[in-house]
Write a protein that holds these residues in place. Structure first.
Motif, PDB file in Angstrom:
ATOM      1  N   GLU A   6      10.534 -12.459   9.105  1.00 32.52           N
ATOM      2  CA  GLU A   6       9.508 -13.063   8.255  1.00 32.52           C
ATOM      3  C   GLU A   6       8.297 -13.501   9.080  1.00 32.52           C
ATOM      4  OE1 GLU A   6       8.922 -16.676   5.034  1.00 32.52           O
ATOM      5  OE2 GLU A   6      10.935 -16.147   5.702  1.00 32.52           O
ATOM      6  N   GLU A   7       8.543 -14.006  10.263  1.00 38.73           N
ATOM      7  CA  GLU A   7       7.459 -14.420  11.154  1.00 38.73           C
ATOM      8  C   GLU A   7       6.600 -13.211  11.557  1.00 38.73           C
ATOM      9  OE1 GLU A   7       6.921 -16.509  15.543  1.00 38.73           O
ATOM     10  OE2 GLU A   7       8.888 -16.460  14.598  1.00 38.73           O
ATOM     11  N   ILE A   8       7.243 -12.108  11.851  1.00 34.57           N
ATOM     12  CA  ILE A   8       6.525 -10.880  12.199  1.00 34.57           C
ATOM     13  C   ILE A   8       5.694 -10.415  11.011  1.00 34.57           C
ATOM     14  CG2 ILE A   8       6.807  -8.422  12.752  1.00 34.57           C
ATOM     15  CD1 ILE A   8       9.330  -9.237  14.325  1.00 34.57           C
ATOM     16  N   TYR A  12       1.592 -10.145  11.161  1.00 36.57           N
ATOM     17  CA  TYR A  12       0.962  -8.845  11.290  1.00 36.57           C
ATOM     18  C   TYR A  12       0.551  -8.171   9.982  1.00 36.57           C
ATOM     19  CZ  TYR A  12       2.268  -9.052  16.172  1.00 36.57           C
ATOM     20  OH  TYR A  12       2.392  -9.432  17.483  1.00 36.57           O
ATOM     21  N   TYR A  13       1.143  -8.542   8.869  1.00 38.64           N
ATOM     22  CA  TYR A  13       0.837  -7.855   7.609  1.00 38.64           C
ATOM     23  C   TYR A  13      -0.658  -7.863   7.266  1.00 38.64           C
ATOM     24  CZ  TYR A  13       0.786  -6.389   2.765  1.00 38.64           C
ATOM     25  OH  TYR A  13       0.492  -5.734   1.595  1.00 38.64           O
ATOM     26  N   PRO A  14      -1.352  -9.005   7.292  1.00 40.68           N
ATOM     27  CA  PRO A  14      -2.777  -8.985   6.925  1.00 40.68           C
ATOM     28  C   PRO A  14      -3.611  -8.043   7.795  1.00 40.68           C
ATOM     29  CG  PRO A  14      -1.962 -11.240   6.996  1.00 40.68           C
ATOM     30  CD  PRO A  14      -0.890 -10.372   7.585  1.00 40.68           C
ATOM     31  N   GLU A  36       5.397  -0.043   3.425  1.00 46.39           N
ATOM     32  CA  GLU A  36       6.281   0.969   4.016  1.00 46.39           C
ATOM     33  C   GLU A  36       6.492   0.728   5.505  1.00 46.39           C
ATOM     34  OE1 GLU A  36       5.413   5.106   3.206  1.00 46.39           O
ATOM     35  OE2 GLU A  36       4.602   4.548   1.244  1.00 46.39           O
ATOM     36  N   VAL A  37       5.427   0.323   6.190  1.00 47.64           N
ATOM     37  CA  VAL A  37       5.520   0.046   7.629  1.00 47.64           C
ATOM     38  C   VAL A  37       6.582  -1.019   7.888  1.00 47.64           C
ATOM     39  CG1 VAL A  37       4.307  -0.951   9.611  1.00 47.64           C
ATOM     40  CG2 VAL A  37       3.169   0.757   8.179  1.00 47.64           C
ATOM     41  N   PHE A  38       6.499  -2.112   7.143  1.00 48.54           N
ATOM     42  CA  PHE A  38       7.433  -3.214   7.375  1.00 48.54           C
ATOM     43  C   PHE A  38       8.812  -2.908   6.805  1.00 48.54           C
ATOM     44  CE2 PHE A  38       3.350  -5.123   8.163  1.00 48.54           C
ATOM     45  CZ  PHE A  38       3.610  -5.828   9.325  1.00 48.54           C
ATOM     46  N   SER A  39       8.877  -2.103   5.756  1.00 51.62           N
ATOM     47  CA  SER A  39      10.180  -1.685   5.224  1.00 51.62           C
ATOM     48  C   SER A  39      10.912  -0.793   6.229  1.00 51.62           C
ATOM     49  CB  SER A  39      10.005  -0.924   3.910  1.00 51.62           C
ATOM     50  OG  SER A  39       9.524  -1.779   2.913  1.00 51.62           O
ATOM     51  N   ALA A  40      10.153   0.031   6.931  1.00 55.02           N
ATOM     52  CA  ALA A  40      10.754   0.892   7.956  1.00 55.02           C
ATOM     53  C   ALA A  40      11.190   0.076   9.172  1.00 55.02           C
ATOM     54  CB  ALA A  40       9.775   1.978   8.371  1.00 55.02           C
ATOM     55  N   LEU A  41      10.458  -0.978   9.451  1.00 57.08           N
ATOM     56  CA  LEU A  41      10.766  -1.819  10.614  1.00 57.08           C
ATOM     57  C   LEU A  41      11.984  -2.714  10.369  1.00 57.08           C
ATOM     58  CD1 LEU A  41       9.929  -2.799  13.431  1.00 57.08           C
ATOM     59  CD2 LEU A  41       8.409  -4.447  12.302  1.00 57.08           C
ATOM     60  N   TRP A  42      12.154  -3.196   9.160  1.00 62.07           N
ATOM     61  CA  TRP A  42      13.197  -4.169   8.826  1.00 62.07           C
ATOM     62  C   TRP A  42      14.596  -3.781   9.332  1.00 62.07           C
ATOM     63  CZ3 TRP A  42      14.908  -8.722   7.955  1.00 62.07           C
ATOM     64  CH2 TRP A  42      16.105  -8.926   7.284  1.00 62.07           C
ATOM     65  N   ALA A  62       1.941   2.223  11.581  1.00 58.96           N
ATOM     66  CA  ALA A  62       0.924   2.186  10.519  1.00 58.96           C
ATOM     67  C   ALA A  62      -0.016   3.385  10.625  1.00 58.96           C
ATOM     68  CB  ALA A  62       0.143   0.876  10.590  1.00 58.96           C
ATOM     69  N   ARG A  63      -0.415   3.711  11.833  1.00 54.24           N
ATOM     70  CA  ARG A  63      -1.319   4.848  12.030  1.00 54.24           C
ATOM     71  C   ARG A  63      -0.655   6.148  11.577  1.00 54.24           C
ATOM     72  NH1 ARG A  63      -2.752   5.723  17.919  1.00 54.24           N
ATOM     73  NH2 ARG A  63      -0.823   6.864  17.862  1.00 54.24           N
ATOM     74  N   TYR A  64       0.599   6.382  11.990  1.00 58.77           N
ATOM     75  CA  TYR A  64       1.282   7.607  11.611  1.00 58.77           C
ATOM     76  C   TYR A  64       1.525   7.681  10.108  1.00 58.77           C
ATOM     77  CZ  TYR A  64       2.043   8.640  16.537  1.00 58.77           C
ATOM     78  OH  TYR A  64       1.853   8.926  17.867  1.00 58.77           O
ATOM     79  N   MET A  65       1.898   6.566   9.505  1.00 66.83           N
ATOM     80  CA  MET A  65       2.133   6.568   8.059  1.00 66.83           C
ATOM     81  C   MET A  65       0.829   6.789   7.290  1.00 66.83           C
ATOM     82  SD  MET A  65       5.037   3.727   7.317  1.00 66.83           S
ATOM     83  CE  MET A  65       6.745   4.066   7.669  1.00 66.83           C
ATOM     84  N   THR A  66      -0.257   6.263   7.807  1.00 68.62           N
ATOM     85  CA  THR A  66      -1.556   6.460   7.166  1.00 68.62           C
ATOM     86  C   THR A  66      -1.991   7.914   7.282  1.00 68.62           C
ATOM     87  OG1 THR A  66      -2.181   4.180   7.650  1.00 68.62           O
ATOM     88  CG2 THR A  66      -3.963   5.716   7.129  1.00 68.62           C
ATOM     89  N   ILE A  67      -1.832   8.495   8.452  1.00 66.12           N
ATOM     90  CA  ILE A  67      -2.177   9.906   8.644  1.00 66.12           C
ATOM     91  C   ILE A  67      -1.341  10.780   7.714  1.00 66.12           C
ATOM     92  CG2 ILE A  67      -2.029  11.838  10.279  1.00 66.12           C
ATOM     93  CD1 ILE A  67      -2.828   9.752  12.470  1.00 66.12           C
TER      94      ILE A  67
END
Length: 104
Positions: A6-8, A12-14, A36-42, A62-67
């Motif tokens: 939750e702290e991460i 970083y989310y904003p 998706e970025v944070f769901s993949a990290l969890w 985030a960069r790869y998912m955006t691309i």
């Protein structure tokens, strides 16, 4: 460094959302990608637990998912038949298809 996901997320989310939004120009798409970025990290606790370089991992993801999102969006807009998106065309064909037709 971080022991709590939750702290991460709060830290970083904003920034990830702003980064992604600067690339996709759509708040809705940016929110989906950031989630998706944070769901993949969890589930990857070994990556985010006590990792001082977690920010690098998050931004790279985030960069790869955006691309990937932009590529998929580009492909969808590239494939069209008479102005109808290819995926919509396939969906319309499937709507007209009855699984029992070949048997009848």
């Amino acid at each position: 460094m971080f022991n709590d996901f939750e702290e991460i997320f709060r830290r970083y989310y904003p920034a990830v959302l702003r980064f992604v939004m600067s690339l996709v120009k759509s708040r809705h798409d940016a929110e989906d990608i950031a989630q998706e970025v944070f769901s993949a990290l969890w589930p990857k606790r070994d990556i985010w637990m006590d990792n001082p370089d977690i920010d690098r991992y998050i931004y790279r993801t985030a960069r790869y998912m955006t691309i990937d999102h932009l590529r998929q969006k580009s492909l969808k807009s590239t494939f069209s038949i008479d102005g109808v998106a290819y995926s919509d065309y396939i969906d319309s064909l499937m709507d007209d298809y009855d699984a029992l037709d070949p048997l009848i």
